[in-house]
Write a protein that holds these residues in place. Structure first.
Motif, PDB file in Angstrom:
ATOM      1  N   ALA A  61       0.867  -1.170   0.000  1.00  0.00           N
ATOM      2  CA  ALA A  61       0.000   0.000   0.000  1.00  0.00           C
ATOM      3  C   ALA A  61       0.909   1.226   0.000  1.00  0.00           C
ATOM      4  O   ALA A  61       1.862   1.290   0.779  1.00  0.00           O
ATOM      5  N   VAL A  62       0.620   2.175  -0.883  1.00  0.00           N
ATOM      6  CA  VAL A  62       1.451   3.367  -1.030  1.00  0.00           C
ATOM      7  C   VAL A  62       0.567   4.604  -0.975  1.00  0.00           C
ATOM      8  O   VAL A  62      -0.460   4.670  -1.654  1.00  0.00           O
ATOM      9  N   GLY A  63       0.975   5.568  -0.173  1.00  0.00           N
ATOM     10  CA  GLY A  63       0.311   6.862  -0.161  1.00  0.00           C
ATOM     11  C   GLY A  63       1.352   7.949  -0.360  1.00  0.00           C
ATOM     12  O   GLY A  63       2.340   7.995   0.377  1.00  0.00           O
ATOM     13  N   LEU A  64       1.144   8.794  -1.361  1.00  0.00           N
ATOM     14  CA  LEU A  64       2.047   9.919  -1.617  1.00  0.00           C
ATOM     15  C   LEU A  64       1.181  11.166  -1.765  1.00  0.00           C
ATOM     16  O   LEU A  64       0.359  11.252  -2.681  1.00  0.00           O
ATOM     17  N   TRP A  65       1.381  12.098  -0.855  1.00  0.00           N
ATOM     18  CA  TRP A  65       0.601  13.327  -0.854  1.00  0.00           C
ATOM     19  C   TRP A  65       1.569  14.493  -1.012  1.00  0.00           C
ATOM     20  O   TRP A  65       2.474  14.682  -0.179  1.00  0.00           O
ATOM     21  N   ILE A  66       1.387  15.277  -2.067  1.00  0.00           N
ATOM     22  CA  ILE A  66       2.210  16.457  -2.294  1.00  0.00           C
ATOM     23  C   ILE A  66       1.280  17.667  -2.314  1.00  0.00           C
ATOM     24  O   ILE A  66       0.329  17.703  -3.102  1.00  0.00           O
ATOM     25  N   ASP A  67       1.525  18.616  -1.427  1.00  0.00           N
ATOM     26  CA  ASP A  67       0.634  19.761  -1.316  1.00  0.00           C
ATOM     27  C   ASP A  67       0.444  20.418  -2.679  1.00  0.00           C
ATOM     28  O   ASP A  67       1.411  20.729  -3.374  1.00  0.00           O
ATOM     29  N   TYR A  72      -1.629  10.403  -4.529  1.00  0.00           N
ATOM     30  CA  TYR A  72      -1.442   9.090  -5.137  1.00  0.00           C
ATOM     31  C   TYR A  72      -1.569   8.081  -3.996  1.00  0.00           C
ATOM     32  O   TYR A  72      -0.679   7.962  -3.152  1.00  0.00           O
ATOM     33  N   VAL A  73      -2.702   7.396  -3.925  1.00  0.00           N
ATOM     34  CA  VAL A  73      -2.968   6.439  -2.848  1.00  0.00           C
ATOM     35  C   VAL A  73      -3.454   5.144  -3.497  1.00  0.00           C
ATOM     36  O   VAL A  73      -4.568   5.087  -4.034  1.00  0.00           O
ATOM     37  N   ARG A  74      -2.617   4.124  -3.489  1.00  0.00           N
ATOM     38  CA  ARG A  74      -2.934   2.882  -4.198  1.00  0.00           C
ATOM     39  C   ARG A  74      -2.556   1.671  -3.350  1.00  0.00           C
ATOM     40  O   ARG A  74      -1.662   1.736  -2.505  1.00  0.00           O
ATOM     41  N   ALA A  75      -3.209   0.558  -3.626  1.00  0.00           N
ATOM     42  CA  ALA A  75      -2.870  -0.718  -2.993  1.00  0.00           C
ATOM     43  C   ALA A  75      -2.760  -1.770  -4.077  1.00  0.00           C
ATOM     44  O   ALA A  75      -3.559  -1.804  -5.022  1.00  0.00           O
ATOM     45  N   PHE A  76      -1.766  -2.623  -3.942  1.00  0.00           N
ATOM     46  CA  PHE A  76      -1.476  -3.643  -4.950  1.00  0.00           C
ATOM     47  C   PHE A  76      -1.296  -4.996  -4.274  1.00  0.00           C
ATOM     48  O   PHE A  76      -0.652  -5.097  -3.233  1.00  0.00           O
ATOM     49  N   VAL A 275      -2.563   3.346   6.734  1.00  0.00           N
ATOM     50  CA  VAL A 275      -1.962   4.316   5.824  1.00  0.00           C
ATOM     51  C   VAL A 275      -2.568   5.702   6.054  1.00  0.00           C
ATOM     52  O   VAL A 275      -1.845   6.713   6.116  1.00  0.00           O
ATOM     53  N   ASP A 276      -3.884   5.775   6.213  1.00  0.00           N
ATOM     54  CA  ASP A 276      -4.543   7.068   6.392  1.00  0.00           C
ATOM     55  C   ASP A 276      -4.093   7.757   7.682  1.00  0.00           C
ATOM     56  O   ASP A 276      -3.835   8.962   7.698  1.00  0.00           O
ATOM     57  N   ASP A 277      -4.010   7.009   8.777  1.00  0.00           N
ATOM     58  CA  ASP A 277      -3.579   7.612  10.037  1.00  0.00           C
ATOM     59  C   ASP A 277      -2.124   8.082   9.967  1.00  0.00           C
ATOM     60  O   ASP A 277      -1.773   9.145  10.477  1.00  0.00           O
TER      61      ASP A 277
END
Length: 441
Positions: A61-67, A72-76, A275-277
């Motif tokens: 699971a990957v979360g990438l947040w750029i202001d 980009y929040v995905r799970a594979f 991931v969200d927390d």
């Protein structure tokens, strides 16, 4: 013990966490950072799935947040190989040494309350620590105490491998560590040791008068709006959860470790989150500000937390329970079956969270670092995640092997959280076990 922190704006924090006004056009990507659009998202998909195939990772699971950009929040892949259930970003996972960021936040809150002094000897607060009159609270948080890391003890490793469901008390873990002489005089150099954070967990309990899990729930998780984060008191893990796979077993077979008891990591590596927390926690950790604008820590205390000292590894520095690696600040964590990275790149206003449900080691070393490397090569090419193997304090030697030589002093950056039973990330973070993976947060 409750506390109210009035909203504040720090000059340093403003550099670490930028808030965009409603309706304002997104700012241009800083130099060296690539904005996330459909083309970049597809490249990221391809890079993550290629890494999974290459290393045989069941789920990521990957979360990438750029202001200013779309997240980009995905799970594979799968969270449970027995049922084929897909992994999802809202599933609970064991976060290993990322736990250290929470425990040491508790310590720093007590510093703000005036009940703990960073430069006081730990013997001021706790009895029974060898050389405790010369080891300060600060040195424990900085990983500079010299105390032996109990997760490197051959007998403990053998006992854990023989019965990973066993419950351990903090005092049992300290007894193992204290059977060994100190590795070096306090403050002489940096060396990752889960013993340090277990002691700091007991410090929080002693001064607050509460169990560590209760204190963190009331003083850290709730104010930071972390509804899915907890420090379990046993082997429980909240559903829905990610199953973790490890080959840290007597015969080297790969098994599901999701029900293994993480009490051996306790304050150093036993926590559960999502991931969200973690996406919410990392900016709070790095800025010192709560989601509502209030203070998590006083500005001066937060500044001390972020003072990264050399670890002896290029581009890796460590502060007070937080690491920095080539600009990324936060921590990583690893324990049998689970790897996590939770970091912030302040200059690019980016937050990265990666969850991997395997620590089965092969030629790739730390699997979460493998994924982070692929992601950052695309999106932050001037700040590519690359944790030297020698700087992966999470790796625990096999019972038959001798511990790796201690790191010598070097320049600031940040370690990644640990490998199996216990772990850091290090704002950057301590990292991963050597094959086969072994317990360490």
């Amino acid at each position: 013990m409750g506390r109210y922190r009035t909203p504040t704006v720090l000059a340093a924090a403003s550099l670490l966490l930028t808030a965009l006004c409603a309706g304002q056009a997104p700012a241009a990507a800083p130099p060296g950072r690539v904005g996330i659009d459909d083309v970049i998202a597809e490249k990221l998909d391809d890079a993550v799935t290629a890494a999974m195939r290459e290393a045989g990772i069941p789920g990521v699971a990957v979360g990438l947040w750029i202001d200013g950009d779309e997240p980009y929040v995905r799970a594979f892949g799968t969270s449970d190989k027995a049922t084929g259930t897909p992994i999802k970003t809202d599933m609970h996972t064991r976060i290993g040494s990322v736990t250290k960021t929470f425990t040491i936040t508790g310590v720093l809150q007590l510093v703000d309350d005036g009940t703990v002094r960073l430069d006081a000897p730990i013997s001021t607060y706790l009895d029974g620590v060898p050389g405790g009159d010369r080891i300060t609270v600060r040195q424990l948080a900085e990983m500079r105490s010299g105390l032996y890391n109990y997760t490197e003890d051959p007998r403990w490793l053998a006992a854990f491998k023989a019965d990973p469901y066993r419950s351990w008390t903090p005092q049992q873990l300290l007894d193992i560590a204290f059977r060994h002489p100190a590795d070096f005089p306090p403050g002489a150099r940096w060396e990752y040791s889960n013993t340090n954070t277990v002691l700091l967990g007991l410090l929080v309990e002693k001064i607050s008068g509460q169990p560590l899990h209760t204190y963190l729930e009331q003083e850290v998780f709730e104010p930071a709006d972390l509804d899915s984060t907890s420090l379990p008191t046993g082997a429980e893990i909240t559903s829905p959860y990610v199953h973790g796979y490890t080959n840290f077993t007597p015969d080297g077979a790969t098994v599901d470790a999701s029900q293994w008891n993480p009490s051996w990591g306790w304050a150093a590596g036993a926590m559960i989150s999502t991931v969200d927390d973690l996406h919410s926690w990392v900016p709070t950790l790095v800025s010192g500000r709560l989601p509502d604008g209030g203070r998590l820590l006083e500005p001066g205390t937060q500044a001390q937390r972020l003072r990264m000292l050399p670890t002896g590894h290029p581009e890796v520095g460590y502060g007070l329970g937080i690491a920095a690696i080539d600009g990324w600040v936060g921590h990583s964590g690893e324990l049998p079956g689970y790897e996590t990275i939770a970091v912030r790149l302040p200059q690019d206003r980016a937050t990265l969270v990666i969850v991997v449900n395997s620590d089965v080691d092969g030629k790739f070393g730390n699997l979460s670092s493998l994924v982070a490397n692929k992601v950052t090569e695309i999106v932050t090419p001037e700040h590519v995640w690359s944790l030297p193997k020698a700087a992966q304090p999470n790796a625990v030697p096999e019972p038959s092997a001798s511990p790796a030589p201690p790191a010598s002093p070097a320049s600031p950056a940040s370690p990644a959280p640990p490998a199996s039973p216990a772990s850091p990330a290090p704002p950057a973070s301590p990292a991963s076990p050597a094959p086969p993976a072994s317990p360490q947060p």
